[in-house]
Design a protein around this motif. Structure first.
Motif, PDB file in Angstrom:
ATOM      1  N   CYS A  75      44.054  15.047  65.116  1.00 46.43           N
ATOM      2  CA  CYS A  75      43.994  16.427  64.608  1.00 46.43           C
ATOM      3  C   CYS A  75      45.389  16.955  64.297  1.00 46.43           C
ATOM      4  CB  CYS A  75      43.314  17.331  65.627  1.00 46.43           C
ATOM      5  SG  CYS A  75      41.595  16.929  65.971  1.00 46.43           S
ATOM      6  N   ALA A  76      46.360  16.564  65.096  1.00 48.33           N
ATOM      7  CA  ALA A  76      47.714  17.077  64.930  1.00 48.33           C
ATOM      8  C   ALA A  76      48.389  16.543  63.669  1.00 48.33           C
ATOM      9  CB  ALA A  76      48.559  16.720  66.149  1.00 48.33           C
ATOM     10  N   VAL A  86      50.093  21.884  61.433  1.00 50.39           N
ATOM     11  CA  VAL A  86      49.310  22.412  62.547  1.00 50.39           C
ATOM     12  C   VAL A  86      50.226  22.711  63.733  1.00 50.39           C
ATOM     13  CG1 VAL A  86      48.774  20.091  63.401  1.00 50.39           C
ATOM     14  CG2 VAL A  86      47.299  21.994  64.028  1.00 50.39           C
ATOM     15  N   ASP A  87      49.987  23.824  64.389  1.00 53.03           N
ATOM     16  CA  ASP A  87      50.775  24.236  65.555  1.00 53.03           C
ATOM     17  C   ASP A  87      50.053  23.964  66.869  1.00 53.03           C
ATOM     18  OD1 ASP A  87      52.943  25.327  64.058  1.00 53.03           O
ATOM     19  OD2 ASP A  87      51.730  27.100  63.649  1.00 53.03           O
ATOM     20  N   LEU A  88      48.734  23.939  66.830  1.00 50.68           N
ATOM     21  CA  LEU A  88      47.942  23.843  68.054  1.00 50.68           C
ATOM     22  C   LEU A  88      46.617  23.160  67.773  1.00 50.68           C
ATOM     23  CD1 LEU A  88      47.337  24.714  71.050  1.00 50.68           C
ATOM     24  CD2 LEU A  88      46.493  26.876  70.111  1.00 50.68           C
ATOM     25  N   VAL A  89      46.235  22.254  68.657  1.00 49.32           N
ATOM     26  CA  VAL A  89      44.909  21.635  68.618  1.00 49.32           C
ATOM     27  C   VAL A  89      44.156  22.104  69.853  1.00 49.32           C
ATOM     28  CG1 VAL A  89      43.589  19.492  68.585  1.00 49.32           C
ATOM     29  CG2 VAL A  89      45.817  19.603  67.418  1.00 49.32           C
ATOM     30  N   LEU A 102      35.130  19.924  63.972  1.00 42.67           N
ATOM     31  CA  LEU A 102      36.501  20.077  63.512  1.00 42.67           C
ATOM     32  C   LEU A 102      36.607  21.216  62.512  1.00 42.67           C
ATOM     33  CD1 LEU A 102      39.407  18.843  63.467  1.00 42.67           C
ATOM     34  CD2 LEU A 102      38.634  17.446  61.533  1.00 42.67           C
ATOM     35  N   ALA A 103      37.622  22.061  62.685  1.00 45.52           N
ATOM     36  CA  ALA A 103      37.826  23.171  61.761  1.00 45.52           C
ATOM     37  C   ALA A 103      39.306  23.507  61.683  1.00 45.52           C
ATOM     38  CB  ALA A 103      37.036  24.396  62.206  1.00 45.52           C
ATOM     39  N   ARG A 104      39.751  23.895  60.498  1.00 47.46           N
ATOM     40  CA  ARG A 104      41.123  24.332  60.279  1.00 47.46           C
ATOM     41  C   ARG A 104      41.139  25.860  60.250  1.00 47.46           C
ATOM     42  NH1 ARG A 104      44.449  26.030  56.129  1.00 47.46           N
ATOM     43  NH2 ARG A 104      46.578  25.180  56.067  1.00 47.46           N
ATOM     44  N   VAL A 105      41.921  26.455  61.137  1.00 48.82           N
ATOM     45  CA  VAL A 105      41.984  27.909  61.235  1.00 48.82           C
ATOM     46  C   VAL A 105      43.408  28.337  60.912  1.00 48.82           C
ATOM     47  CG1 VAL A 105      41.701  29.906  62.735  1.00 48.82           C
ATOM     48  CG2 VAL A 105      40.196  27.919  63.010  1.00 48.82           C
ATOM     49  N   ASP A 106      43.583  29.035  59.782  1.00 46.32           N
ATOM     50  CA  ASP A 106      44.915  29.523  59.456  1.00 46.32           C
ATOM     51  C   ASP A 106      45.067  30.956  59.956  1.00 46.32           C
ATOM     52  OD1 ASP A 106      43.781  31.307  57.575  1.00 46.32           O
ATOM     53  OD2 ASP A 106      43.968  29.843  55.961  1.00 46.32           O
ATOM     54  N   ARG A 107      46.236  31.547  59.710  1.00 45.85           N
ATOM     55  CA  ARG A 107      46.534  32.854  60.293  1.00 45.85           C
ATOM     56  C   ARG A 107      45.666  33.976  59.741  1.00 45.85           C
ATOM     57  NH1 ARG A 107      50.556  35.716  57.257  1.00 45.85           N
ATOM     58  NH2 ARG A 107      51.183  34.596  55.375  1.00 45.85           N
ATOM     59  N   PHE A 108      44.941  33.700  58.644  1.00 49.21           N
ATOM     60  CA  PHE A 108      44.051  34.710  58.084  1.00 49.21           C
ATOM     61  C   PHE A 108      42.620  34.579  58.619  1.00 49.21           C
ATOM     62  CE2 PHE A 108      47.301  33.854  54.808  1.00 49.21           C
ATOM     63  CZ  PHE A 108      47.907  35.097  54.779  1.00 49.21           C
ATOM     64  N   HIS A 141      52.325  33.224  67.867  1.00 53.38           N
ATOM     65  CA  HIS A 141      53.392  32.592  67.101  1.00 53.38           C
ATOM     66  C   HIS A 141      52.904  31.366  66.344  1.00 53.38           C
ATOM     67  CE1 HIS A 141      56.355  35.240  68.939  1.00 53.38           C
ATOM     68  NE2 HIS A 141      55.826  34.966  70.117  1.00 53.38           N
ATOM     69  N   SER A 142      51.591  31.193  66.242  1.00 58.74           N
ATOM     70  CA  SER A 142      51.015  30.055  65.535  1.00 58.74           C
ATOM     71  C   SER A 142      50.482  30.480  64.174  1.00 58.74           C
ATOM     72  CB  SER A 142      49.866  29.445  66.358  1.00 58.74           C
ATOM     73  OG  SER A 142      50.321  29.043  67.632  1.00 58.74           O
ATOM     74  N   ASN A 143      50.529  29.550  63.234  1.00 55.58           N
ATOM     75  CA  ASN A 143      49.992  29.811  61.905  1.00 55.58           C
ATOM     76  C   ASN A 143      48.734  29.009  61.611  1.00 55.58           C
ATOM     77  OD1 ASN A 143      51.979  31.697  61.010  1.00 55.58           O
ATOM     78  ND2 ASN A 143      53.414  30.007  60.734  1.00 55.58           N
ATOM     79  N   ILE A 144      48.698  27.764  62.065  1.00 52.51           N
ATOM     80  CA  ILE A 144      47.543  26.908  61.798  1.00 52.51           C
ATOM     81  C   ILE A 144      47.073  26.257  63.097  1.00 52.51           C
ATOM     82  CG2 ILE A 144      46.681  24.880  60.581  1.00 52.51           C
ATOM     83  CD1 ILE A 144      48.643  25.471  58.346  1.00 52.51           C
ATOM     84  N   VAL A 145      45.801  26.404  63.391  1.00 50.01           N
ATOM     85  CA  VAL A 145      45.179  25.833  64.583  1.00 50.01           C
ATOM     86  C   VAL A 145      44.025  24.947  64.146  1.00 50.01           C
ATOM     87  CG1 VAL A 145      43.960  26.341  66.735  1.00 50.01           C
ATOM     88  CG2 VAL A 145      45.798  27.863  65.948  1.00 50.01           C
ATOM     89  N   TYR A 146      43.909  23.776  64.760  1.00 49.94           N
ATOM     90  CA  TYR A 146      42.749  22.933  64.525  1.00 49.94           C
ATOM     91  C   TYR A 146      41.865  22.959  65.764  1.00 49.94           C
ATOM     92  CZ  TYR A 146      43.530  20.811  59.986  1.00 49.94           C
ATOM     93  OH  TYR A 146      43.627  20.609  58.633  1.00 49.94           O
TER      94      TYR A 146
END
Length: 322
Positions: free
Chosen positions: A107-108, A113-116, A123-129, A181-186
């Motif tokens: 995933c990383a 990505v900043d955090l898994v 599985l999903a990609r979560v951005d800051r929006f 402080h994260s922008n993209i989380v999986y």
């Protein structure tokens, strides 16, 4: 050793019954580019000996012995000494499946990505929006540090650490500060972290002093408010869950007032000092007793509320002692 890909931080305190299983499950991972930081937090059982024995057999292990200071101080020692590009936490009474680290790293590898975070549905990609997606699931996976892979430079750049004065809720505060402080989380489903809920010192089985309950309100509620504002979380279900979480902390304070022997004057003072609307605005009564409690609190009738709760506590205590 060269800079490892992952730093695994394991805080240890009197975990001799489970520790060997935990360490073995880490050392036999299919993904082997890691360092294992064992932080012995002043254990008085055989935990230190177990750590010493393993450290002699594998160069990836780094052992730190310290005076007892609590799990937050132990994890902070690990953070201060970690060398990996990524950081993950494993509790000393838990264990992980053979491909646990491999699943996290797969995933990383996605872009920036900043955090898994494991424990979600697929599985999903979560951005800051789209951070509200993290709070649509009715789980506790976003309140604990394990089952996750943190980008080390986010922690380093923003000086993120565990609050050592907290005895509960420190995991949530650390995670939410990281999310800020994260922008993209999986997010990913179950990838093989095995939680030992039979450990005798499980925090969920303990009643905490009122000072500890107030401490979590001091740190957790503001960080939840910041998350709502800075990540622009407006989805109604996500907002409801986060408000319910704040209400949960206030409810713990209310319960602690009457589980512990606290003088009446102090109880009234605490009732007047906390933001009771966080509780009354997000709580639905399920019993006649709860309806009365809420009615009194919404009208700031704290003396009446205190008399009723203390009276009910005395009745329950007499029944238990019969």
């Amino acid at each position: 050793m060269d800079r490892p890909t992952i730093s695994i931080i394991v805080p240890i305190y009197n975990s001799s019954l489970y520790l060997a299983k935990c360490i073995k499950s880490i050392l036999c991972q299919s993904f082997g580019d890691f360092e294992l930081l064992l932080i012995n937090d002043g254990s008085t059982d055989d935990s230190r000996k177990i750590c010493d024995d393993f450290a002699r057999t594998d160069r990836r292990i780094r052992l730190f012995n310290k005076e007892n200071g609590g799990v937050s101080s132990a994890r902070n020692i690990g953070l201060n000494n970690s060398k990996g590009e990524w950081i993950t936490f494993i509790d000393s009474d838990d264990w992980v499946d053979h491909d646990y680290l491999m699943c996290l790293m797969q995933c990383a590898q996605h872009d920036q990505v900043d955090l898994v975070m494991s424990g979600y549905q697929g599985l999903a990609r979560v951005d800051r929006f789209k951070f509200y997606h993290l709070f649509l699931s009715d789980t506790t996976c976003y309140t604990v540090p394990w089952g996750k892979l943190f980008k080390a430079k986010v922690i380093l750049r923003n000086h993120i650490r565990f609050q050592e004065e907290m005895r509960l809720g420190e995991d949530l505060v650390f995670l939410y500060m990281f999310l800020l402080h994260s922008n993209i989380v999986y997010t990913v489903g179950d990838i093989g972290y095995n939680y030992n809920n039979n450990a005798e010192d499980s925090l969920s089985k303990r009643i905490f002093p009122i000072e500890d309950e107030l401490c979590i309100c001091k740190y957790a509620i503001p960080i939840i408010d910041r998350l709502l504002i800075e990540k622009q979380i407006s989805n109604m279900l996500a907002v409801e869950r986060l408000f319910s979480l704040k209400a949960f902390f206030i409810r713990r304070v209310l319960n602690s007032l009457y589980y512990n022997d606290i003088p009446r004057k102090q109880r009234i003072g605490i009732l007047r000092s906390i933001n009771i609307s966080l509780y009354t605005g997000a709580t639905k009564a399920s019993t006649w007793k709860d309806r009365i409690y809420l009615w009194l609190l919404r009208r700031r009738l704290y003396i009446c509320y205190d008399i009723l709760r203390y009276f009910i506590r005395l009745i329950k205590s007499k029944r238990r002692n019969k």
